[in-house]
Design a protein around this motif. Structure first.
Motif, PDB file in Angstrom:
ATOM      1  N   LYS A 100       0.830  -1.194   0.000  1.00 31.80           N
ATOM      2  CA  LYS A 100       0.000   0.000   0.000  1.00 31.80           C
ATOM      3  C   LYS A 100       0.872   1.255   0.000  1.00 31.80           C
ATOM      4  CE  LYS A 100      -3.671  -0.075   2.569  1.00 31.80           C
ATOM      5  NZ  LYS A 100      -4.576  -0.049   3.756  1.00 31.80           N
TER       6      LYS A 100
ATOM      7  N   ARG B 103      -1.473   8.922  -2.859  1.00 33.92           N
ATOM      8  CA  ARG B 103      -2.342   7.776  -2.581  1.00 33.92           C
ATOM      9  C   ARG B 103      -1.701   6.895  -1.507  1.00 33.92           C
ATOM     10  NH1 ARG B 103      -2.144   4.482  -8.319  1.00 33.92           N
ATOM     11  NH2 ARG B 103       0.100   4.176  -8.451  1.00 33.92           N
TER      12      ARG B 103
ATOM     13  N   GLU C  67      -3.581   3.772  -0.454  1.00 35.21           N
ATOM     14  CA  GLU C  67      -4.130   2.942  -1.511  1.00 35.21           C
ATOM     15  C   GLU C  67      -3.094   1.960  -2.039  1.00 35.21           C
ATOM     16  OE1 GLU C  67      -5.679   5.361  -4.619  1.00 35.21           O
ATOM     17  OE2 GLU C  67      -6.873   6.620  -3.277  1.00 35.21           O
TER      18      GLU C  67
ATOM     19  N   SER D  93      -2.869  -0.223  -7.703  1.00 36.47           N
ATOM     20  CA  SER D  93      -3.333  -1.111  -8.764  1.00 36.47           C
ATOM     21  C   SER D  93      -4.801  -0.835  -9.023  1.00 36.47           C
ATOM     22  CB  SER D  93      -3.161  -2.583  -8.352  1.00 36.47           C
ATOM     23  OG  SER D  93      -3.819  -3.450  -9.256  1.00 36.47           O
ATOM     24  N   SER D  94      -5.197  -0.867 -10.293  1.00 40.17           N
ATOM     25  CA  SER D  94      -6.601  -0.690 -10.617  1.00 40.17           C
ATOM     26  C   SER D  94      -7.454  -1.861 -10.131  1.00 40.17           C
ATOM     27  CB  SER D  94      -6.768  -0.537 -12.137  1.00 40.17           C
ATOM     28  OG  SER D  94      -6.256  -1.678 -12.815  1.00 40.17           O
ATOM     29  N   LYS D  95      -6.786  -2.995  -9.831  1.00 39.57           N
ATOM     30  CA  LYS D  95      -7.496  -4.166  -9.284  1.00 39.57           C
ATOM     31  C   LYS D  95      -7.716  -4.054  -7.783  1.00 39.57           C
ATOM     32  CE  LYS D  95      -4.507  -7.208 -10.758  1.00 39.57           C
ATOM     33  NZ  LYS D  95      -3.557  -6.387 -11.547  1.00 39.57           N
ATOM     34  N   GLY D  96      -6.947  -3.159  -7.129  1.00 38.74           N
ATOM     35  CA  GLY D  96      -7.064  -2.996  -5.689  1.00 38.74           C
ATOM     36  C   GLY D  96      -6.238  -3.975  -4.878  1.00 38.74           C
TER      37      GLY D  96
END
Length: 212
Positions: A103, A201, A204, A207-210
């Motif tokens: 993260k 971020r 966060e 990654s766009s996948k999370g």
């Protein structure tokens, strides 16, 4: 007029979270202990029994600003292969554990490092997907007593156990020592870039996948 930049209120607490890990690996061939601090200042205490590998690990510390303590005993009376590989396996595991869920990191890193006539490009991604694209052409079989085939074996093991995508390209170079050392320096700087925190971020996963 003065401009005051305010960082996220939780940044200070996140910055003080320790990204450290200790990993031990013992087999019938080797006994390895690795401690890593991803937010260090380049402290390096390594003793693998392979002097040239120690020299390369110092490059990772110095240019990646990692603190490393690596103590290794292996069957180097046979050859350096098992110790070289197992050091990289254990270091990769330690990096992965210290990093956690990844993260807030930049995730990607790249660097082009010159060393005299040698020029090496490294690009990497802390993607969670191990992959190595290895483009070195090392002209001699040995640097001192070190088998230059072991450079690839080191990065194969490191990539698989830190779960990174790593591309290494040799843009120039004719001296084996220079080529290898520039590779480790470029890797260190690219990894440093990837592991630094992105304050935009900070909470966060990049990654766009999370998930990585």
């Amino acid at each position: 007029m003065s401009i005051i930049t305010t960082l996220p209120t939780n940044l200070e607490s996140i910055a003080h979270q320790s990204r450290v890990a200790s990993i031990s690996r013992t087999t019938k061939e080797t006994d390895i202990q690795v401690q890593v601090n991803l937010d260090g200042d380049g402290k390096c205490n390594v003793n693998t029994g392979i002097p040239f590998l120690d020299h390369m690990l110092h490059q990772i510390c110095s240019h990646g600003l990692l603190d490393l303590d690596i103590q290794a005993k292996g069957d180097i009376e046979i050859d350096d292969h098992h110790t070289n590989e197992d050091v990289a396996i254990t270091l990769g595991q330690a990096i992965a554990e210290a990093l956690g869920n990844r993260k807030g990191i930049n995730r990607f890193g790249h660097f082009v490092a010159p060393l005299d006539e040698a020029l090496i490009q490294v690009a990497l991604d802390f993607s969670g997907r191990p992959h190595l694209s290895y483009g070195l052409n090392i002209p001699t079989e040995r640097v001192g007593n070190y088998d230059t085939q072991l450079v690839r074996e080191f990065f194969v093991a490191l990539v698989n156990h830190s779960q990174i995508t790593l591309h290494i390209r040799q843009l120039d170079g004719i001296n084996s020592h220079h080529i290898i050392e520039a590779t480790f320096k470029a890797f260190a700087r690219a990894m440093r870039m990837a592991l630094e925190m992105d304050i935009r971020r900070i909470q966060e996963i990049p990654s766009s996948k999370g998930v990585l």
